[in-house]
Scaffold this active site. Structure first.
Site, PDB file in Angstrom:
ATOM      1  N   HIS A   1       1.299  -0.791  -0.073  1.00  0.00           N
ATOM      2  CA  HIS A   1      -0.013  -0.416   0.014  1.00  0.00           C
ATOM      3  C   HIS A   1       0.951   1.077  -0.412  1.00  0.00           C
ATOM      4  O   HIS A   1       1.022   1.711   1.080  1.00  0.00           O
ATOM      5  CB  HIS A   1      -1.205   0.690   1.564  1.00  0.00           C
ATOM      6  CG  HIS A   1      -1.753   1.064   1.171  1.00  0.00           C
ATOM      7  ND1 HIS A   1      -3.140   0.791   1.573  1.00  0.00           N
ATOM      8  CD2 HIS A   1      -2.178   2.786   0.947  1.00  0.00           C
ATOM      9  CE1 HIS A   1      -3.571   2.014   1.717  1.00  0.00           C
ATOM     10  NE2 HIS A   1      -3.086   2.844   1.208  1.00  0.00           N
TER      11      HIS A   1
ATOM     12  N   HIS B   1       1.135   4.561  -2.499  1.00  0.00           N
ATOM     13  CA  HIS B   1       0.869   6.106  -2.964  1.00  0.00           C
ATOM     14  C   HIS B   1       1.726   6.308  -4.228  1.00  0.00           C
ATOM     15  O   HIS B   1       2.879   7.258  -3.353  1.00  0.00           O
ATOM     16  CB  HIS B   1       0.237   6.825  -2.797  1.00  0.00           C
ATOM     17  CG  HIS B   1      -1.674   6.729  -2.106  1.00  0.00           C
ATOM     18  ND1 HIS B   1      -2.826   6.000  -2.741  1.00  0.00           N
ATOM     19  CD2 HIS B   1      -1.496   5.554  -0.962  1.00  0.00           C
ATOM     20  CE1 HIS B   1      -3.743   6.132  -1.645  1.00  0.00           C
ATOM     21  NE2 HIS B   1      -2.708   5.324  -0.950  1.00  0.00           N
TER      22      HIS B   1
ATOM     23  N   ASP C   1       2.341   8.854  -5.876  1.00  0.00           N
ATOM     24  CA  ASP C   1       2.362  10.939  -5.792  1.00  0.00           C
ATOM     25  C   ASP C   1       2.399  11.090  -4.299  1.00  0.00           C
ATOM     26  O   ASP C   1       2.427  12.450  -4.004  1.00  0.00           O
ATOM     27  CB  ASP C   1       0.705  11.170  -6.098  1.00  0.00           C
ATOM     28  CG  ASP C   1      -0.438  11.373  -5.737  1.00  0.00           C
ATOM     29  OD1 ASP C   1      -0.467   9.716  -5.451  1.00  0.00           O
ATOM     30  OD2 ASP C   1      -1.855  11.274  -5.686  1.00  0.00           O
TER      31      ASP C   1
ATOM     32  N   GLY D   1      -8.730   8.366  -2.141  1.00  0.00           N
ATOM     33  CA  GLY D   1      -9.469   9.616  -1.108  1.00  0.00           C
ATOM     34  C   GLY D   1     -10.513   9.766  -0.181  1.00  0.00           C
ATOM     35  O   GLY D   1     -10.670   8.766   1.059  1.00  0.00           O
TER      36      GLY D   1
ATOM     37  N   HIS E   1     -10.483   1.339   0.146  1.00  0.00           N
ATOM     38  CA  HIS E   1      -9.947   2.189   0.845  1.00  0.00           C
ATOM     39  C   HIS E   1     -11.048   2.387   2.017  1.00  0.00           C
ATOM     40  O   HIS E   1     -11.874   2.778   1.244  1.00  0.00           O
ATOM     41  CB  HIS E   1      -9.487   3.524   0.660  1.00  0.00           C
ATOM     42  CG  HIS E   1      -7.759   3.903   0.299  1.00  0.00           C
ATOM     43  ND1 HIS E   1      -7.490   3.061   0.067  1.00  0.00           N
ATOM     44  CD2 HIS E   1      -6.909   4.366   1.521  1.00  0.00           C
ATOM     45  CE1 HIS E   1      -5.904   3.789  -0.798  1.00  0.00           C
ATOM     46  NE2 HIS E   1      -5.356   4.526  -0.186  1.00  0.00           N
TER      47      HIS E   1
ATOM     48  N   GLU F   1     -10.647   3.533   7.523  1.00  0.00           N
ATOM     49  CA  GLU F   1      -9.949   4.855   7.982  1.00  0.00           C
ATOM     50  C   GLU F   1     -10.191   5.725   8.608  1.00  0.00           C
ATOM     51  O   GLU F   1     -10.466   5.877   9.751  1.00  0.00           O
ATOM     52  CB  GLU F   1      -9.128   5.051   6.785  1.00  0.00           C
ATOM     53  CG  GLU F   1      -8.389   5.684   7.147  1.00  0.00           C
ATOM     54  CD  GLU F   1      -7.421   6.624   5.868  1.00  0.00           C
ATOM     55  OE1 GLU F   1      -7.957   6.652   4.330  1.00  0.00           O
ATOM     56  OE2 GLU F   1      -5.998   6.933   5.527  1.00  0.00           O
TER      57      GLU F   1
ATOM     58  N   ASP G   1       1.838   3.568   2.727  1.00  0.00           N
ATOM     59  CA  ASP G   1       1.080   3.960   2.297  1.00  0.00           C
ATOM     60  C   ASP G   1       1.874   5.494   1.795  1.00  0.00           C
ATOM     61  O   ASP G   1       1.192   5.497   0.125  1.00  0.00           O
ATOM     62  CB  ASP G   1       0.055   5.107   3.383  1.00  0.00           C
ATOM     63  CG  ASP G   1      -0.778   5.470   2.960  1.00  0.00           C
ATOM     64  OD1 ASP G   1      -1.683   5.032   1.912  1.00  0.00           O
ATOM     65  OD2 ASP G   1      -1.762   6.146   4.017  1.00  0.00           O
TER      66      ASP G   1
HETATM   67  O1  LIG Z   1      -4.148   7.199   3.564  1.00  0.00           O
HETATM   68  C1  LIG Z   1      -4.830   7.860   2.261  1.00  0.00           C
HETATM   69  N1  LIG Z   1      -5.871   7.342   2.632  1.00  0.00           N
HETATM   70  C2  LIG Z   1      -7.205   7.981   1.516  1.00  0.00           C
HETATM   71  N2  LIG Z   1      -7.036   8.596   0.241  1.00  0.00           N
HETATM   72  C3  LIG Z   1      -5.257   8.511   0.160  1.00  0.00           C
HETATM   73  C4  LIG Z   1      -4.485   8.451   1.329  1.00  0.00           C
HETATM   74  N3  LIG Z   1      -3.521   8.432   0.783  1.00  0.00           N
HETATM   75  C5  LIG Z   1      -3.487   8.852  -0.676  1.00  0.00           C
HETATM   76  N4  LIG Z   1      -4.878   9.395  -0.473  1.00  0.00           N
HETATM   77  C6  LIG Z   1      -5.544   9.705  -2.490  1.00  0.00           C
HETATM   78  O2  LIG Z   1      -5.113   8.919  -3.356  1.00  0.00           O
HETATM   79  C7  LIG Z   1      -4.951   9.679  -4.274  1.00  0.00           C
HETATM   80  C8  LIG Z   1      -4.080   8.281  -4.703  1.00  0.00           C
HETATM   81  O3  LIG Z   1      -2.505   7.868  -5.156  1.00  0.00           O
HETATM   82  C9  LIG Z   1      -4.072  10.935  -3.846  1.00  0.00           C
HETATM   83  O4  LIG Z   1      -3.718  11.934  -4.378  1.00  0.00           O
HETATM   84  C10 LIG Z   1      -4.300  10.593  -2.491  1.00  0.00           C
HETATM   85  O5  LIG Z   1      -5.797  11.755  -2.406  1.00  0.00           O
HETATM   86 ZN   LIG Z   2      -3.814   5.201   0.689  1.00  0.00          ZN
END
Ligand SMILES: O=c1[nH]cnc2c1ncn2[C@@H]1O[C@H](CO)[C@@H](O)[C@H]1O
Ligand SMILES: [Zn+2]
Length: 330
Positions: free
Chosen positions: A12, A14, A16, A170, A197, A200, A278
């Site tokens: 997990h 991301h 970006d 998101g 997701h 959370e 994350d």
């Molecule tokens: O921990 C999280 N929880 C929910 N959304 C997240 C988390 N980390 C990142 N993103 C979302 O996922 C998009 C694509 O990678 C990111 O731009 C962010 O808005």
């Molecule tokens: Zn995430």
């Protein structure tokens, strides 16, 4: 125990949320994007979320800057390569990276070009380092839903060739799953695995619904099942993988502090718990940091780590060959 040397798996992470600050500076210069500073420390500070955010939204606001420089094929390929390189250099043996293709169309890239670019960057790193990986396409909830099937279609030629799954990321509203049933079903029909997701910022019912309505085989975070017996039972019975992201969960207040994280109780009760980053930059972390924190906080043993690593292999959306390779490190 030397946590840096331990073989690790991150399911997990991301894209970006995991850029090198210097790369943001380089790419901004190339793309004539003005930055408030050329100092990597200052740029890093803009991307790292506070130790405790008031909520998930404050955390998600940190993605605006990196996304600005992720609008060309070259930048996406470079960022993808560097993420796999950074992970490989701390002995991450397998990495699943997720990102939202919709966030990278600001300069006209097509979904196919976007997906192709990140997969290319990953493959370049796989050829150079002892790491394997796959991509997960995330739909950011609250962004327009009508283009979801276009994203899914654009990824189809890559399924099993660098792309393996579909995710919803998101902000998390209660009962969100009901709005996505047809899309995750379509994704499954096209060969995607599903991780979502849930639990959370939202309730345990969201986790139950993600499994029951959306066909989730894994859950991002899922901490809220500790207060929801039905969801807990379902996760346990179906052996749904829990992608725990300890530092991120403290930042977003999914849990008040690390020692209150339910992952150890889940693990002791036999749930398939995995440890993940994350976001390496937004959460200012690495897999070494996450594993160290968890092992020390909960006084876990080498046997515990073996079980967690093995659960990560079992839960990975990897080919049988890659899984066999990963099990050699146990
Ligand atoms: O921990 C999280 N929880 C929910 N959304 C997240 C988390 N980390 C990142 N993103 C979302 O996922 C998009 C694509 O990678 C990111 O731009 C962010 O808005
Ligand atoms: Zn995430």
């Amino acid at each position: 125990m030397n946590y840096f040397d331990l073989p690790k798996i991150d399911l997990h992470c991301h894209l970006d949320g995991s850029l090198r600050p210097q790369t943001v500076i380089d790419l901004a210069a190339e793309q004539k994007i003005e930055l408030p500073s050329q100092d990597p420390a200052v740029i890093k500070e803009m991307m790292v979320a506070p130790e405790t955010c008031p909520n998930l939204q404050e955390y998600l606001d940190r993605f605006a800057l990196p996304i600005q420089v992720m609008q060309t094929k070259e930048s996406l390929e470079r960022i993808s390569f560097e993420l796999f390189e950074d992970a490989a250099k701390e002995n991450v043996k397998y990495l699943e990276v997720r990102f939202g293709p919709q966030l990278h169309t600001q300069q006209g890239l097509t979904y196919a070009e976007i997906i192709d670019s990140v997969v290319k960057g990953m493959k370049r790193a796989e050829a150079l380092y002892d790491i394997h990986g796959n991509y997960i396409l995330s739909l950011v909830k609250l962004l327009p839903i009508d283009s979801v099937n276009d994203i899914i279609d654009a990824g189809v030629p890559f399924v099993g060739k660098g792309v393996v799954a579909f995710d919803l990321a998101g902000a998390e509203l209660d009962n969100f799953a009901h709005d996505y049933v047809e899309y995750t079903q379509y994704a499954r029909e096209q060969g995607y695995r599903i991780t979502i997701h849930a639990g959370e910022q939202g309730c345990g019912q969201n986790v139950y619904d993600a499994i029951e309505l959306l066909g989730a085989e894994r859950i991002g975070h899922g901490v809220a099942i500790k207060d929801h017996a039905e969801a807990y039972q379902r996760v346990k019975e179906d052996v749904v993988g829990l992608e725990a992201c300890p530092s991120s969960n403290v930042q977003t207040k999914a849990i008040p502090e690390l020692k209150a994280h339910p992952l150890n109780d889940f693990h002791k009760d036999g749930l398939a718990v995995t440890i993940n980053t994350d976001n390496r930059t937004v959460s200012n972390t690495t897999m070494t940091d996450e594993v160290t924190k968890v092992m020390e906080q909960f006084e876990l043993t080498a046997e515990d780590y073996k079980q967690i690593y093995t659960a990560s292999v079992e839960q990975a959306f990897a080919s049988d060959d890659v899984k066999k390779h990963l099990m050699q490190f146990v």
